[in-house]
Motif scaffolding. Structure first.
Motif, PDB file in Angstrom:
ATOM      1  N   PRO A  25       0.795  -1.229   0.000  1.00 25.80           N
ATOM      2  CA  PRO A  25       0.000   0.000   0.000  1.00 25.80           C
ATOM      3  C   PRO A  25       0.822   1.270   0.000  1.00 25.80           C
ATOM      4  O   PRO A  25       0.310   2.329  -0.320  1.00 25.80           O
ATOM      5  N   ARG A  26       2.110   1.200   0.382  1.00 21.09           N
ATOM      6  CA  ARG A  26       2.936   2.399   0.353  1.00 21.09           C
ATOM      7  C   ARG A  26       3.194   2.883  -1.064  1.00 21.09           C
ATOM      8  O   ARG A  26       3.472   4.051  -1.271  1.00 21.09           O
ATOM      9  N   ASP A  27       3.131   1.978  -2.028  1.00 21.04           N
ATOM     10  CA  ASP A  27       3.346   2.395  -3.412  1.00 21.04           C
ATOM     11  C   ASP A  27       2.198   1.937  -4.301  1.00 21.04           C
ATOM     12  O   ASP A  27       2.370   1.687  -5.485  1.00 21.04           O
ATOM     13  N   ALA A  28       1.014   1.840  -3.686  1.00 24.99           N
ATOM     14  CA  ALA A  28      -0.152   1.389  -4.442  1.00 24.99           C
ATOM     15  C   ALA A  28      -1.399   2.108  -3.949  1.00 24.99           C
ATOM     16  O   ALA A  28      -1.489   2.522  -2.793  1.00 24.99           O
ATOM     17  N   VAL A  29      -2.351   2.263  -4.850  1.00 27.12           N
ATOM     18  CA  VAL A  29      -3.694   2.722  -4.495  1.00 27.12           C
ATOM     19  C   VAL A  29      -4.504   1.486  -4.124  1.00 27.12           C
ATOM     20  O   VAL A  29      -4.555   0.521  -4.886  1.00 27.12           O
ATOM     21  N   VAL A  30      -5.131   1.505  -2.963  1.00 26.71           N
ATOM     22  CA  VAL A  30      -5.972   0.388  -2.555  1.00 26.71           C
ATOM     23  C   VAL A  30      -7.433   0.795  -2.725  1.00 26.71           C
ATOM     24  O   VAL A  30      -7.915   1.726  -2.064  1.00 26.71           O
ATOM     25  N   ALA A  31      -8.119   0.120  -3.624  1.00 27.97           N
ATOM     26  CA  ALA A  31      -9.531   0.382  -3.882  1.00 27.97           C
ATOM     27  C   ALA A  31     -10.375  -0.695  -3.211  1.00 27.97           C
ATOM     28  O   ALA A  31     -10.067  -1.887  -3.312  1.00 27.97           O
ATOM     29  N   THR A  32     -11.406  -0.266  -2.524  1.00 31.27           N
ATOM     30  CA  THR A  32     -12.341  -1.190  -1.889  1.00 31.27           C
ATOM     31  C   THR A  32     -13.662  -1.152  -2.648  1.00 31.27           C
ATOM     32  O   THR A  32     -14.237  -0.076  -2.853  1.00 31.27           O
ATOM     33  N   TYR A  33     -14.117  -2.315  -3.058  1.00 32.77           N
ATOM     34  CA  TYR A  33     -15.361  -2.438  -3.807  1.00 32.77           C
ATOM     35  C   TYR A  33     -16.381  -3.235  -2.997  1.00 32.77           C
ATOM     36  O   TYR A  33     -16.010  -4.159  -2.262  1.00 32.77           O
ATOM     37  N   ARG A  34     -17.642  -2.890  -3.171  1.00 34.45           N
ATOM     38  CA  ARG A  34     -18.723  -3.744  -2.664  1.00 34.45           C
ATOM     39  C   ARG A  34     -19.413  -4.358  -3.869  1.00 34.45           C
ATOM     40  O   ARG A  34     -19.787  -3.641  -4.813  1.00 34.45           O
ATOM     41  N   ARG A  72     -19.649  -1.522  -6.743  1.00 31.61           N
ATOM     42  CA  ARG A  72     -19.574  -0.103  -6.368  1.00 31.61           C
ATOM     43  C   ARG A  72     -18.210   0.168  -5.750  1.00 31.61           C
ATOM     44  O   ARG A  72     -17.738  -0.600  -4.892  1.00 31.61           O
ATOM     45  N   LEU A  73     -17.571   1.257  -6.154  1.00 32.05           N
ATOM     46  CA  LEU A  73     -16.308   1.689  -5.564  1.00 32.05           C
ATOM     47  C   LEU A  73     -16.615   2.442  -4.275  1.00 32.05           C
ATOM     48  O   LEU A  73     -17.235   3.506  -4.298  1.00 32.05           O
ATOM     49  N   GLU A  74     -16.194   1.889  -3.149  1.00 32.75           N
ATOM     50  CA  GLU A  74     -16.548   2.441  -1.838  1.00 32.75           C
ATOM     51  C   GLU A  74     -15.458   3.284  -1.204  1.00 32.75           C
ATOM     52  O   GLU A  74     -15.748   4.277  -0.532  1.00 32.75           O
ATOM     53  N   ARG A  75     -14.193   2.901  -1.381  1.00 37.30           N
ATOM     54  CA  ARG A  75     -13.104   3.637  -0.730  1.00 37.30           C
ATOM     55  C   ARG A  75     -11.859   3.605  -1.607  1.00 37.30           C
ATOM     56  O   ARG A  75     -11.618   2.639  -2.344  1.00 37.30           O
ATOM     57  N   LEU A  76     -11.069   4.663  -1.490  1.00 37.95           N
ATOM     58  CA  LEU A  76      -9.760   4.737  -2.136  1.00 37.95           C
ATOM     59  C   LEU A  76      -8.730   5.148  -1.098  1.00 37.95           C
ATOM     60  O   LEU A  76      -8.849   6.213  -0.482  1.00 37.95           O
ATOM     61  N   GLN A  77      -7.729   4.310  -0.887  1.00 33.79           N
ATOM     62  CA  GLN A  77      -6.613   4.664  -0.024  1.00 33.79           C
ATOM     63  C   GLN A  77      -5.426   4.990  -0.928  1.00 33.79           C
ATOM     64  O   GLN A  77      -4.976   4.139  -1.697  1.00 33.79           O
ATOM     65  N   MET A  78      -4.935   6.224  -0.808  1.00 34.50           N
ATOM     66  CA  MET A  78      -3.891   6.687  -1.719  1.00 34.50           C
ATOM     67  C   MET A  78      -2.641   7.064  -0.942  1.00 34.50           C
ATOM     68  O   MET A  78      -2.710   7.809   0.039  1.00 34.50           O
ATOM     69  N   PRO A  79      -1.486   6.570  -1.345  1.00 35.40           N
ATOM     70  CA  PRO A  79      -0.249   6.935  -0.666  1.00 35.40           C
ATOM     71  C   PRO A  79       0.114   8.399  -0.936  1.00 35.40           C
ATOM     72  O   PRO A  79      -0.266   8.970  -1.965  1.00 35.40           O
ATOM     73  N   ASP A  80       0.835   8.996  -0.007  1.00 35.44           N
ATOM     74  CA  ASP A  80       1.213  10.405  -0.154  1.00 35.44           C
ATOM     75  C   ASP A  80       1.989  10.661  -1.438  1.00 35.44           C
ATOM     76  O   ASP A  80       1.886  11.741  -2.029  1.00 35.44           O
TER      77      ASP A  80
END
Length: 411
Positions: A8-17, A108-116
């Motif tokens: 996750p430090r060098d990736a976008v983590v997408a959470t889908y439902r 459905r795309l629920e969340r996006l975790q994006m590294p700085d």
């Protein structure tokens, strides 16, 4: 097989439902991770696998949320997409995490975790909360913004008269209606010049100068030049229909040092993205996370109180995106629809002092007209700041008294 080297430090983590058969979830998740990054894994020769591994997605998690009577389950899956696949544009981000996937059934795309590392590639707000306050000279209270209604079909003189009535009420900003595109009677440049002169005239009498948020319109290829021109002419802010024009268009404006005015992001068309509970993209991503990345200084979104609303949970997540600590300045929230003076204590409670009271009917529908409508909001602000109940404050404040008589207070 999926990539085991990224994190996750060098990736976008997408959470889908999504909805699917329980025994198909792992294959579905792996298909998304690979399909939206390198396309295939099993057919690649060994030498090629080592070259593309850093670009391959990874399944981070699978959680079953509910089991349905028909045998389907509702589940969340987390997929990590390497930042190496992106190029610092919203196009690359959105097409990667939800391009063709958005057409693949109930998901459905629920969340996006994006590294700085990736967040810093986007401009973020040029002014933010403090910068907007400095420009408007308004501190330690909510800002008051009036929505310019009934614009189309009016001559420039009629528009100036309507602007003046709103400015007489002391509002910090008057914003164009987002549907005001026609230039048949007055161009945006004409309006900026004329409203600036009227604002100066009123400020000489009242000591307060109302700014004008002009709707930035025209072909995409001409928007940046028009934005520069409007800023130079004295626009107080630029109203942008962000979803209609695109997040990358807004980001280009935010990066441009010659567009030296705040950006006011309007949510028009966004309901097509977040409106369904089972498809699309969550509202807090569309109206919060992406707006801040793109450079919105003020973000408009449906309030919890009107006929077109976001729920409390979605609003809280949206606010978190607008205000969270991070590489970018925070954004002023502007909950809209159903805003009237009697609601001001609730707005303080729900949003705090850093917000914009954005009212259309709550100002123009005042029995005393738009001037009294604006004053009623400031009367309500005074009452909250001094710990005085609105009903008590209204006794010697006619604007607030008439507003409470018409709209009352929330139950």
């Amino acid at each position: 097989m999926v990539n085991q080297d990224s994190s996750p430090r060098d990736a976008v983590v997408a959470t889908y439902r999504l909805r699917d058969r329980k025994d198909k979830l792992e294959a579905r998740a792996e298909g998304i991770a690979v399909g939206l990054t390198i396309g295939t894994w099993t057919d690649l020769p060994a030498a090629r696998k080592s070259e593309v591994a850093k670009h391959c997605g990874r399944v981070e998690g699978i959680r079953v949320l509910d089991e349905r009577p028909d045998g389907d389950v509702v589940a969340e899956i987390d997929i990590a997409y390497p930042v190496a696949n992106l190029n610092g544009t919203f196009a690359s981000l959105l097409v990667t995490v939800f391009g063709k996937l958005s057409m693949d059934g109930e998901i459905r795309l629920e969340r996006l975790q994006m590294p700085d590392e990736l967040v810093r590639q986007f401009p973020g707000p040029k002014f933010g909360v403090e910068g907007v306050r400095r420009r408007l000279g308004a501190y330690n209270r909510p800002l008051v913004m009036s929505i310019f209604k009934a614009c189309a079909g009016l001559t420039l003189d009629e528009l100036v008269e309507a602007f003046g009535e709103q400015a007489e009420g002391g509002v910090d900003l008057v914003k164009d209606d987002e549907i005001f595109f026609t230039e048949a009677y007055a161009t945006p440049e004409d309006r900026v010049r004329a409203y600036a002169a009227k604002a100066d005239e009123i400020a000489q009498r009242t000591g307060r100068r109302t700014a004008y948020a002009v709707n930035l319109t025209g072909p995409v290829h001409s928007l940046r030049e028009r934005a520069r021109r409007l800023a130079e002419l004295g626009a107080g802010a630029l109203l942008v229909n962000v979803v209609a024009y695109g997040y990358d268009v807004v980001a280009d404006l935010a990066r441009d040092p010659d567009v030296d005015v705040p950006i006011l992001a309007h949510p028009a068309v966004s309901g097509a993205l977040y409106g369904s509970p089972n498809y699309g993209i969550a509202a807090d991503i569309v109206l919060g996370q992406l707006m801040r990345l793109a450079g919105a200084d003020i973000g408009i979104f449906p309030s919890m109180y009107g006929s077109v609303t976001l729920g409390r949970e979605a609003t809280d997540r949206l606010l978190q995106h607008l205000r969270a600590e991070g590489p970018h300045k925070p954004v002023l929230p502007a909950p809209s629809a159903g805003i009237y003076p009697g609601l001001v204590p609730r707005l303080y409670q729900d949003f705090g002092v850093d917000l914009v009271l954005n009212a259309g009917g709550g100002i123009h529908g005042h029995p005393g007209g738009a001037r009294m409508g604006g004053r009623a909001f400031f009367d309500a602000i005074w009452a909250v700041e001094h710990g005085v109940p609105l009903e008590e404050a209204a006794k010697d404040r006619p604007a607030l008294r008439q507003a409470l008589e018409k709209w009352g207070m929330p139950s």
